[in-house]
Write an enzyme that holds these catalytic residues in place. Structure first.
Site: not given
Ligand SMILES: Cc1ncc(COP(=O)(O)O)c(C=O)c1O
Length: 381
Positions: A47, A184, A261
């Site tokens: 994402k 998270h 993640e």
């Molecule tokens: C379930 C989950 N995993 C991973 C991420 C990635 O987080 P980050 O970009 O802070 O590493 C997000 C971001 O919203 C998330 O909702």
């Protein structure tokens, strides 16, 4: 870092608004992550920058992937289409986690044949998964402290620690297998203690589950939240890694697989936006530049990611505090109220903004009919 000269050349060739993605930097970020967290397999959170070319570079580097929608799943799945069925099956298990705790019935039905790993955090989801995706492996997402994160996520997702083992046992009774836990700590977490506390909490839940007879958990997913070095206040990644490694080694034996993640960490520093000044005005005595990119587009992180970006100009000159507006008619489309920019910039001059790879083009819209910026990839292999 992509040089200013190359940014100018690319803008000349492709026009603006432009987002230049540097794949050398993505590979460097992935290597840093692996170097300092050797026990942790990185599942890139698609994402953050859902470009197939980015997935390809990370795939080649050895990353796995966190997806949270079927379109994201398909971007990753594309890479394994041609594999024999058996290998494909193993690959999905090792390479993809569907890390959205709330999934539509139709999504679960579509995922089921792939025997995916999916997260959940509530009773209703257990019923849905048991009915529509009984072949899935489950990961229970815990609610953990997000204090000090730029983007808090804990009000929307996560099982309270007190109900965690009940949710594991309920999934077990429903015939599902809970493979492990996830959390998270909030995106762009500069408060490293969030990770320490969350890992300790997860260890307690592992312990309670064992004490209550559930022994099938074999993985811990420490989520995202690893901060990008937007400014000097962000402490070095190796300091965070040292704390995480110490807790993991103290609390989780080597046979427990550790996943993470990371989204922002992999891509934030890998992209630069280039825009053109399309208009100028002096309002209430303040110089205002209007550019061809804005908060509905590459700078969407201002709204959705609570992020601030800074500009540089290619032309030199005496600077003053200016406003930078986006191109749409909406008064919300303010990119910055206080940018120290040369006062002698002209219509047609370019501006650039670095460290804008995460949650930028990924949440761009077509509002007002203005299309998203063109994405150009450099240093791809
Ligand atoms: C379930 C989950 N995993 C991973 C991420 C990635 O987080 P980050 O970009 O802070 O590493 C997000 C971001 O919203 C998330 O909702």
């Amino acid at each position: 870092m992509v040089s200013m000269k190359l940014l100018q050349q690319l803008a000349k060739k492709h026009g603006t608004p432009l987002l230049v993605v540097d794949h050398d930097e993505i590979r460097r970020n992935y290597a840093t992550f692996r170097k300092y967290l050797p026990r942790v397999q990185a599942y890139f959170a698609v994402k953050a920058l859902s470009e197939p070319a980015v997935v390809q570079t990370l795939f080649q580097a050895g990353a796995s992937f966190d997806v949270a929608s079927m379109p994201e799943f398909r971007i990753v799945h594309e890479f394994i289409r041609d594999m024999p069925a058996k290998e494909r099956q193993d690959w999905i298990w090792d390479k993809i986690i569907y890390a959205h705790p709330i999934k539509a019935d139709a999504t679960l039905r579509e995922l089921n044949p792939y025997k995916p790993l999916v997260t959940y955090d509530n009773h209703e989801e257990i019923r849905k998964i048991a009915k529509h995706a009984p072949q899935a492996g489950l990961v229970l997402r815990l609610k953990v402290l997000n204090t000090g994160a730029m983007v808090e996520l804990s009000s929307k997702f996560g099982a309270a620690p007190g109900e965690a083992v009940d949710l594991i046992l309920e999934a077990d009774r429903a015939g599902l297998v809970v493979e492990g836990l996830s959390f998270h700590v909030g995106s762009q977490t500069t408060n490293f203690d969030n990770f320490v506390q969350a890992i300790n909490l997860a260890a307690n839940v592992f312990e309670e589950a064992r004490a209550r007879g559930y022994t099938k958990m074999n993985l811990l997913d420490i989520g995202g939240g690893f901060p990008a070095p937007y400014d000097k206040s962000v402490k070095p990644f190796r300091e965070l890694a040292r704390k995480i490694n110490a807790e993991l080694d103290r609390l989780f034996p080597p046979e427990i697989q550790i996943l993470a993640e990371p989204g922002r960490f992999m891509v934030a520093t890998a992209a630069t936006a280039v825009s053109t000044i399309i208009g100028m005005a002096v309002r209430d005595g303040k110089l205002c530049y209007y550019i061809d990119d804005g908060v509905y587009h590459t700078f969407s992180g201002i709204l959705f990611d609570h992020c601030t970006y800074h500009f540089g100009a290619f032309r030199k000159g005496r600077t003053e505090i200016c406003t930078v507006f986006g191109p749409t008619c909406d008064a919300l489309d303010v990119v910055s109220m206080s940018e120290n920019l040369p006062a002698n910039l002209e219509r047609g001059d370019l501006l650039y903004s670095r460290n804008i790879g995460a949650y930028s083009i990924a949440s761009s819209t077509c509002f007002n009919g203005f299309p998203p910026a063109k994405v150009v990839h450099v240093n791809q292999k």
